[in-house]
Scaffold this motif. Structure first.
Motif, PDB file in Angstrom:
ATOM      1  N   VAL A   1       0.838  -1.210   0.000  1.00 30.19           N
ATOM      2  CA  VAL A   1       0.000   0.000   0.000  1.00 30.19           C
ATOM      3  C   VAL A   1       0.863   1.247   0.000  1.00 30.19           C
ATOM      4  N   ASN A   2       1.905   1.231   0.846  1.00 30.61           N
ATOM      5  CA  ASN A   2       2.783   2.404   0.907  1.00 30.61           C
ATOM      6  C   ASN A   2       3.518   2.609  -0.413  1.00 30.61           C
ATOM      7  N   ASN A   3       4.010   1.471  -1.002  1.00 24.88           N
ATOM      8  CA  ASN A   3       4.696   1.598  -2.295  1.00 24.88           C
ATOM      9  C   ASN A   3       3.740   2.118  -3.368  1.00 24.88           C
ATOM     10  N   ALA A   4       2.526   1.590  -3.368  1.00 25.80           N
ATOM     11  CA  ALA A   4       1.560   2.051  -4.363  1.00 25.80           C
ATOM     12  C   ALA A   4       1.231   3.529  -4.173  1.00 25.80           C
ATOM     13  N   GLU A   5       1.038   3.909  -2.938  1.00 26.70           N
ATOM     14  CA  GLU A   5       0.756   5.323  -2.702  1.00 26.70           C
ATOM     15  C   GLU A   5       1.945   6.198  -3.089  1.00 26.70           C
TER      16      GLU A   5
ATOM     17  N   ALA B   1       2.071   6.390  -6.895  1.00 28.45           N
ATOM     18  CA  ALA B   1       1.008   7.282  -7.376  1.00 28.45           C
ATOM     19  C   ALA B   1       1.360   8.735  -7.131  1.00 28.45           C
ATOM     20  N   ALA B   2       1.926   9.016  -5.932  1.00 29.61           N
ATOM     21  CA  ALA B   2       2.310  10.391  -5.623  1.00 29.61           C
ATOM     22  C   ALA B   2       3.435  10.855  -6.549  1.00 29.61           C
ATOM     23  N   ARG B   3       4.409   9.944  -6.826  1.00 30.89           N
ATOM     24  CA  ARG B   3       5.497  10.317  -7.730  1.00 30.89           C
ATOM     25  C   ARG B   3       4.972  10.550  -9.152  1.00 30.89           C
ATOM     26  N   PHE B   4       4.057   9.704  -9.596  1.00 26.12           N
ATOM     27  CA  PHE B   4       3.483   9.872 -10.932  1.00 26.12           C
ATOM     28  C   PHE B   4       2.723  11.194 -11.026  1.00 26.12           C
ATOM     29  N   ASP B   5       1.995  11.537  -9.996  1.00 28.35           N
ATOM     30  CA  ASP B   5       1.275  12.813 -10.003  1.00 28.35           C
ATOM     31  C   ASP B   5       2.243  13.984 -10.084  1.00 28.35           C
ATOM     32  N   ALA B   6       3.380  13.832  -9.336  1.00 23.66           N
ATOM     33  CA  ALA B   6       4.366  14.921  -9.385  1.00 23.66           C
ATOM     34  C   ALA B   6       4.983  15.045 -10.769  1.00 23.66           C
ATOM     35  N   VAL B   7       5.301  13.908 -11.420  1.00 18.90           N
ATOM     36  CA  VAL B   7       5.866  13.950 -12.776  1.00 18.90           C
ATOM     37  C   VAL B   7       4.857  14.496 -13.772  1.00 18.90           C
ATOM     38  N   ARG B   8       3.616  14.100 -13.616  1.00 15.26           N
ATOM     39  CA  ARG B   8       2.584  14.593 -14.528  1.00 15.26           C
ATOM     40  C   ARG B   8       2.430  16.108 -14.410  1.00 15.26           C
ATOM     41  N   THR B   9       2.522  16.599 -13.183  1.00 18.12           N
ATOM     42  CA  THR B   9       2.418  18.046 -12.995  1.00 18.12           C
ATOM     43  C   THR B   9       3.571  18.761 -13.681  1.00 18.12           C
ATOM     44  N   GLU B  10       4.807  18.215 -13.551  1.00 19.94           N
ATOM     45  CA  GLU B  10       5.960  18.824 -14.209  1.00 19.94           C
ATOM     46  C   GLU B  10       5.854  18.707 -15.725  1.00 19.94           C
ATOM     47  N   TYR B  11       5.307  17.576 -16.189  1.00 22.23           N
ATOM     48  CA  TYR B  11       5.170  17.391 -17.639  1.00 22.23           C
ATOM     49  C   TYR B  11       4.196  18.393 -18.219  1.00 22.23           C
ATOM     50  N   GLU B  12       3.126  18.678 -17.494  1.00 26.15           N
ATOM     51  CA  GLU B  12       2.170  19.668 -17.982  1.00 26.15           C
ATOM     52  C   GLU B  12       2.808  21.054 -18.060  1.00 26.15           C
ATOM     53  N   ARG B  13       3.764  21.326 -17.196  1.00 25.65           N
ATOM     54  CA  ARG B  13       4.408  22.631 -17.207  1.00 25.65           C
ATOM     55  C   ARG B  13       5.450  22.719 -18.341  1.00 25.65           C
ATOM     56  N   ALA B  14       6.294  21.648 -18.469  1.00 26.68           N
ATOM     57  CA  ALA B  14       7.343  21.662 -19.510  1.00 26.68           C
ATOM     58  C   ALA B  14       7.427  20.285 -20.135  1.00 26.68           C
ATOM     59  N   PRO B  15       6.668  20.029 -21.162  1.00 24.57           N
ATOM     60  CA  PRO B  15       6.628  18.671 -21.709  1.00 24.57           C
ATOM     61  C   PRO B  15       7.961  18.218 -22.297  1.00 24.57           C
ATOM     62  N   GLN B  16       8.654  19.053 -23.107  1.00 27.64           N
ATOM     63  CA  GLN B  16       9.887  18.625 -23.744  1.00 27.64           C
ATOM     64  C   GLN B  16      10.977  18.338 -22.723  1.00 27.64           C
ATOM     65  N   VAL B  17      11.144  19.239 -21.815  1.00 27.08           N
ATOM     66  CA  VAL B  17      12.187  19.055 -20.794  1.00 27.08           C
ATOM     67  C   VAL B  17      11.898  17.819 -19.944  1.00 27.08           C
TER      68      VAL B  17
END
Length: 360
Positions: free
Chosen positions: A287-291, A294-310
């Motif tokens: 559960v902790n690993n999954a959470e 998920a939290a890391r993926f959300d953080a990457v997705r947020t950065e990707y939305e800001r600067a997709p190429q980088v």
């Protein structure tokens, strides 16, 4: 003349005898024998000696000593007067007052069904008699016969009751003890008497005996009742011993089973508890690993939305940095490259051969 002789004899018979007189009063002629007179001081001396003897006896009988474990019961002309504590005391002399010493602090013992010939580290017992056999033989509640040997330890609690309320207290106390034992044994089965409930039976008999002592007022306190030996009669002893052996084997099997149970069940419970704790730990980890993922993926997705190429390039480089070290030594050639010169690296081989030649 015959008549004159008779008259003369009658007159002689009626005359008072002739007594001599001395210091002691009238005295028969020829007394005392030998013609010796009694000294005048002898009667007074005898009377004085008797008076002195009576005085000494009276003084000596006026004192009495009571030991530390006793009390003295004083009677005046047979009637109870007082009870005295340990120490030196006085009383009226001779037969006026009498003292009976009662050991109230001493523990007394009475035996039933057996007699101790010599007490010690290894006590010796007297041979069974008809009296001891009659005391020990009893009928149980299931109409079986048992031989019960016991002893009663008691203390005199009230010396006045002990001496005056009941005649022949030891005999009465013995009869009461036998009656209490026979009553309690008659309420139990032979198995309970011989093997199962011996301690409980002894306590019941002690309480019943104390109740009888209080009811009759004999001044005795029952301190302990001990069952020395309880056996079936000799003719049925072998069969009874076989039954006891079977009961003991049964108890041993039950005890072995309980021992195995106590050894196996806690181990199984421990293993089950360990498995449960491991599963709970694994579930928490997943559960902790999954959470975390998920939290890391959300953080990457947020950065990707800001600067997709980088973000795309950074992810590519991080993946290649993680994969290439695991691939080992590889040569990657661009399929569009032309005129590539193959290079044979002989430095390692040359170095290895030189080192081999340098060895003696």
């Amino acid at each position: 003349m015959p008549q004159d002789d008779d008259r003369r004899s009658d007159e002689t018979r009626d005359e008072p005898p002739q007594w001599g007189r001395g210091r002691g009063g009238p005295r028969r002629p020829g007394w005392p024998p030998g013609g010796t007179d009694i000294p005048h001081w002898l009667p007074g001396a005898v009377a004085g000696a008797l008076i002195l003897l009576v005085a000494v006896i009276a003084v000596m009988s006026s004192w009495y000593q009571i030991q530390p474990d006793e009390v003295g019961v004083v009677q005046r002309f047979g009637a109870y007067v007082r009870t005295t504590e340990p120490g030196l005391h006085m009383k009226f002399p001779l037969f006026i007052e009498t003292v009976t010493k009662v050991p109230v602090q001493r523990q007394l013992k009475m035996e039933f069904g057996y007699r101790t010939a010599r007490a010690g580290a290894q006590s010796e017992y007297a041979a069974p008699s008809s009296q001891t056999r009659a005391e020990a033989l009893m009928l149980t509640g299931d109409l079986n016969v048992a031989e019960v040997e016991w002893s009663v330890q008691y203390r005199i609690r009230d010396p006045r009751q002990y001496l005056f309320h009941v005649r022949d207290v030891p005999r009465t106390f013995r009869d009461m003890s036998e009656a209490a034992m026979r009553q309690v044994v008659g309420d139990h089965s032979v198995d309970e008497v011989v093997t199962i409930d011996r301690e409980k039976l002894a306590l019941e008999v002690r309480d019943e005996l104390q109740r009888l002592c209080d009811m009759y007022g004999i001044g005795i306190e029952v301190q302990q009742l001990v069952l020395q030996d309880v056996n079936p009669p000799d003719p049925v002893k072998p069969a009874f011993n076989e039954v006891n052996q079977a009961i003991q084997e049964k108890e041993r099997a039950i005890n072995d089973a309980w021992a195995e149970y106590n050894r196996t069940v806690p181990l199984a419970k421990g293993q089950a508890e360990q498995a449960i704790r491991s599963a709970e730990g694994y579930a928490t980890e997943r559960v902790n690993n999954a959470e975390g993922d998920a939290a890391r993926f959300d953080a990457v997705r947020t950065e990707y939305e800001r600067a997709p190429q980088v973000t795309r390039r950074r992810l590519y480089l991080e993946a290649m940095a993680e994969i290439l070290p695991k691939a080992g030594r590889r040569i990657i050639i661009d399929d569009k490259a032309k005129g590539i010169l193959p290079l044979l690296q002989l430095g390692g081989a040359v170095s290895g051969g030189a080192a081999a030649e340098a060895k003696p």
